[in-house]
Motif scaffolding. Sequence first.
Motif, mmCIF file in Angstrom:
data_model
loop_
_atom_site.group_PDB
_atom_site.id
_atom_site.type_symbol
_atom_site.label_atom_id
_atom_site.label_comp_id
_atom_site.label_asym_id
_atom_site.label_seq_id
_atom_site.Cartn_x
_atom_site.Cartn_y
_atom_site.Cartn_z
ATOM 1 N N PRO A 63 0.818 -1.227 0.000
ATOM 2 C CA PRO A 63 0.000 0.000 0.000
ATOM 3 C C PRO A 63 0.845 1.267 0.000
ATOM 4 N N ALA A 64 1.839 1.309 0.878
ATOM 5 C CA ALA A 64 2.641 2.531 0.940
ATOM 6 C C ALA A 64 3.434 2.721 -0.336
ATOM 7 N N ASN A 77 1.018 3.971 -3.027
ATOM 8 C CA ASN A 77 0.694 5.378 -2.768
ATOM 9 C C ASN A 77 1.860 6.278 -3.114
ATOM 10 N N VAL A 88 7.649 13.517 0.173
ATOM 11 C CA VAL A 88 6.569 12.609 0.559
ATOM 12 C C VAL A 88 6.603 11.338 -0.282
ATOM 13 N N LEU A 141 9.722 9.149 0.432
ATOM 14 C CA LEU A 141 9.639 8.495 1.738
ATOM 15 C C LEU A 141 8.651 7.336 1.683
ATOM 16 N N LEU A 142 7.509 7.591 1.035
ATOM 17 C CA LEU A 142 6.496 6.541 0.972
ATOM 18 C C LEU A 142 7.005 5.339 0.213
ATOM 19 N N ILE A 199 9.266 3.406 2.437
ATOM 20 C CA ILE A 199 8.526 2.672 3.462
ATOM 21 C C ILE A 199 7.772 1.509 2.835
ATOM 22 N N PHE A 215 9.982 -1.440 2.532
ATOM 23 C CA PHE A 215 10.147 -2.161 3.793
ATOM 24 C C PHE A 215 8.885 -2.891 4.182
ATOM 25 N N GLN A 216 7.745 -2.331 3.820
ATOM 26 C CA GLN A 216 6.498 -3.024 4.126
ATOM 27 C C GLN A 216 6.482 -4.409 3.508
ATOM 28 N N GLY A 258 8.272 -6.548 5.766
ATOM 29 C CA GLY A 258 7.609 -6.776 7.042
ATOM 30 C C GLY A 258 6.375 -7.632 6.926
ATOM 31 N N SER A 259 5.798 -7.663 5.727
ATOM 32 C CA SER A 259 4.492 -8.305 5.632
ATOM 33 C C SER A 259 4.589 -9.814 5.599
ATOM 34 N N PRO A 262 -0.288 16.306 1.820
ATOM 35 C CA PRO A 262 -0.376 15.247 0.808
ATOM 36 C C PRO A 262 -1.738 14.552 0.810
ATOM 37 N N ARG A 263 -2.496 14.743 1.868
ATOM 38 C CA ARG A 263 -3.798 14.066 1.893
ATOM 39 C C ARG A 263 -4.750 14.634 0.863
ATOM 40 N N PHE A 282 -4.180 11.968 -1.538
ATOM 41 C CA PHE A 282 -4.537 10.612 -1.143
ATOM 42 C C PHE A 282 -6.011 10.468 -0.793
ATOM 43 N N LEU A 299 -8.174 2.698 -1.646
ATOM 44 C CA LEU A 299 -7.031 1.798 -1.477
ATOM 45 C C LEU A 299 -7.477 0.344 -1.545
#
Lengths: 472, 781
Positions: A302-303, A306, A372, A375-376, A379, A382-383, A386-387, A463-464, A467, A472
């Motif tokens: 997801p990240a 996005n 933004v 960075l996303l 991340i 890495f997600q 981690g998942s 940034p929202r 988004f 999603l």
Amino acid sequence: MIFFHWITGGLFIIPALGAGATAWIARAGAARRVALVTACLTLADALLLPFGSDRGLWLPMAIYCAAGFVIICSAASGESRSTRAFLACLLLCESAAMGALAARNLLVFFGFFELLAGCVFSLIARWGGPGRKKVALAFAVVSIVGLVLFAIALVGIGCYAGRFQIAGMPILLGAAFSRGGAHLGAAKLLFVLLMLAFMLRLPSVPLHHWLLDLHDQAPSPLGMLLPIAFQSVGGYGVFRVAYFLFPSAGKALWLAFAAVGVATCLFAALCALAQTDFKRLIAYHSIGQMGLALLGAAMMTPAGRNGAMFILVSQGLVSGMLFYVAGILRERAEHTELPRLAGVAGTAPLLREFTVFAILAGVGVPSTCGFVGQLLVMIGVFQAAGSARGSMPAGQVYTVAVLACIGWMLLAACMLRAMHLLLRNAELREAAVERGGLHVLSAIEVGVLAALAGLILLLGFFPRLFFHFLTL
Amino acid sequence: MPVPAVFLMLAALLPLAAFVALLLFGRRMGGATGGPLAGWIATALITGSFACSMVAMVSWYNPHTWRGVKRGMGEYPIHRDLPWIPIASANSGTSTSYLSLGVYVDSLTIAMFAMVTLVAVLVHFFTLGWIRRDDESWRLFAILGLATSCTLWLMLAGTLVQVLVFWELVGCCAYLLQAFGRQTSGGWRGAARGWVSQLIGDGAFVIGLGILVSHLGNAGMAHVWSALGGLAAAAPTAAGSALAAASHVGAASSGSATFGRGNAISGTLLTLTGLALFGGAMGRCAQFPLQGWLADSIENPPPAAALTQTVTATAAGIYLVARIYPILTPDARLFIAIIGVTTLTMGGLIALAQSDIRRVLAWSTVSQMGFIMLAFGVGSWIGAIFLLITHAFAKSLLILGAASVMAGARLEPRLAGLGGLWRRMPVTAATFGVGVLAMAGMPLLSGYYSHGVVLSHAAAFAQFATHAGGRAWGYRIFFALPMAMMIVGAFYLARVWMLTFAGKPRDPGTARHAREYPAMWLPLTLLAGLSIISGYALNIPDLLRGAVAETRRAIEERAPAGAAIGASIMPRSVSIMPGSASIMRPGASTMPRGANGAPSRTSRDSIDPKIAPNSASIALADQHVPLSALDETWPMSPRSAAASGAELVEPAESSAMASPAALAHERGEALALAWMRWGWLVGIALAVAIYWGDRRIACLLGRALPVRWVGRWLGEAMFFDDLYEWTLVKLILGTSSACAAFDEHVLGGISNGAVRLGRKLALRGRSRQVIARVTTPADGK
């Protein structure tokens, strides 16, 4: 509901009509005004979209593209060279880009997508610099290759799904592929074909040379159009078509495309470090950004997704601003060779501030939108680790992450180098003043730069806004 | 929002307002007449910011109730997250989670705000006296405001994401200050080099943050602590860390903490995460491999250098380590200690041989930052922050004093061109002298206390580790080198003073025209006063002890999953599998390890952990224990020293006074005491003796060949810059030109070939006319 269909239709109908009107009006001054008004009307139309019920990536992208075209048209109307045919062509580009964004049908998307390439081709072939002949030809070849790949994939998709409506097609395709006979192999093949077609547009290494050449010869508005509308619509295709239709193939091939993304980012950043020409440097920088976007898409987290979508927008704004600055420099100094420009950007008061800002945005300093997205994406990578999904071994993911991090740092470093060369110390600046320096910015130039800077800051802080519209 | 948080946000906004105002109107305020106006506006706003911090501090001392619990000094912290960027977390399925920004206020925040704004105010006042009628000075003030504001927002950060955001901005400000602070500054190269070396650290930071966010779904401070602190406490370690061995006793050794669905983080990964986050701090604080940039930053205008070296860039790095401290595993802390010792030794030695007054101070800063990192590594959390604060006052005093010297002495920064100035500049000489003594660690001045805490911890660490870990002498360097560098530090700072102010003028012209500007007196005197009293008069250790208690409570507030308050602040609750038990246990708890500086000791010895089954009662007990770890003669009382053994071993053992850790602490403290009391005098006496009068000994020494070689080696900063230039930079630039050539010739060649092919095909086909039409010159002009 019907009303919103018309709103959506207006996105590409208004610019098309405007293009006709611009071409038809005899006086250049009036034509400019008509073009600008058309772009503004389209933006107003796009701003009505959030009131509808439809959500998705296309919505913020459409608003962003409409805003971008207002800025491009203002920039174009500031140039004395731009004729009404040129403006009409720009508006046609807008129409094509909007159509591609709003398309609900693959064939429609395909049509608008290739129309956009055609418009860009005529822009460069007709109004490019002295070397446009070769460049336009190269671009035509690339576009035709992309068209053929896309068309083959379309035929395949048509065969399996039986229709071209995008909504619901993943289910149809999934059913078709699971019904025996055709296995994941066919899906992978179609997916790769589509991705190749879109990667030509992004562009990603090694299919990127057309962009460098194009920027070499492009007039300033076209230089802005490429990152703002052309590349980002290509990136839109990655999400809307390739990954949307073939998620399982995307998951199976994640490493290949992540590797291409990281390689693009690293390679472009390294090339950018060695450039001595400002425009080429920014062109490589924008390719590197697109590499990060590709990486984010390939991770399928997801990240990451996005972030990649956000980079499409932020890269457009940031590179657009950088190319506009480069255009100003080229217009005043008649070249963009960094060693010879040394300190020249510091001679015009406001230009220096805007140049510093644009370059900082290119570095990706927080509070600008570049940060933004990057960075996303990081991340998101890495997600994936981690998942704990079996398909993505943590070791590979971490390797990709570290390499991407290095790429990010190198991209920042090449922008710093540009800053260093453009603005450096006072002695050179004084010498540049003696050589004549640069003229003060005109009102239109200030307006364009300020609008771009405003959008960059707006998305950087909130940034929202972007988004909010994504489902999603 | 409670009062302190509101005022702190206001304090952080005011310098930003100064930046915006000067950016918009500064140019019009510039010019020959309006130059100082910009400065006065900036100074007024930053003074307002200081006032706000003070109000916040007062209100913090009187806890308020907010959201059902008392929040204030020694109570619960104020914590509020605001969603910023949506990421659906990998372990939360379909629900959306966010990268949040936020506000986290505890006593550490309050202390940092007070320090940053106070130093910033004094630096601003100094700058007013320092600037000439330079029409670009508004730019300097604007960027100073931005840098201050970014630092303040960083210290208000509720999440690590926000730390990263302002972290990058602080780095950017350091660059801008150097590049644009003054129109005539030639600092571009150094500025770019500084930013690049900080970027390397930032990359590491992003990696650490990515790992955290991907596992936790968020990076709020309390969230991270409560989720990972227990694991950090119980992390299995690689061989080598005796401290770890100590904290292992009795702790259930759990391999990993698990979140959500099988989303595990192992001890090794946690160590790596901690190290990656620390990597960011290494860049900002100029730690060992990335140390060079700080010395390059001396080309900054002096006010900018003062801020960068004391309260913005470097303080940001220290602050980060302070915040991630609870999740550092023993291995990670050992690594930090090693880096700290390396840096402080290197910085101290290099500072010995510098010939530029500003470079001596810069390398001294590097050395002190190493000291602070060492303090974190050996477990002295309070000592680290305490040292940061006293260092900020003393070092900005020294840097501004040097600026005053340069302003008065025709901008001469080389020590060889100064000398004998004390008659012409009495105030500068006196205040500079105070700074030197404070940094050298003279008893009763601030440096004595802060260095004392750190050194006695280091000594205790060395003692204990040597006994418990069974490796004789290896750990002694953690005390021996810092102590030696204290003496060396006293020596090189005294050397600077002697060469600048004492003796006969070496350049009569400079000395004759030298004068000092009364406008600079006020900030110098105030800073000198602060350097004298901040060791015992400003209540800093108490405040920091409060921070420890609050951190513990923040964890406690989160730890019971689904508790009403915790849930309302942070929407997602995390279930912690095996490591969680240790959070609630007082001894092996997170924060006690997390903040096992003085605080845990003061509370620990009065409480038998067996009758205090959860940390809430510990925290309550905190208030009744007199927090008098620092009495006027020595930073650590024997009682607290004995208790501080508790942090090294399980509390069950610590209750017995004769445990090895307690003994180690007692011995370590005695050792540090003995050395500290006279060490400073040795250094200063040596410097005075060598550089007395016409410096006969110095000349004699300087003629010896080995001294000259070593001097050159140190003077060039151990040739690290050249090393990097010849390896890393060459490698990257070489790769980049190779890539560019490959791209140009190979890929470009291929694409050209394809185009040629396409053209041939096109010409052979029917579309000949189309191509021909397209390629005719444009006529539409």
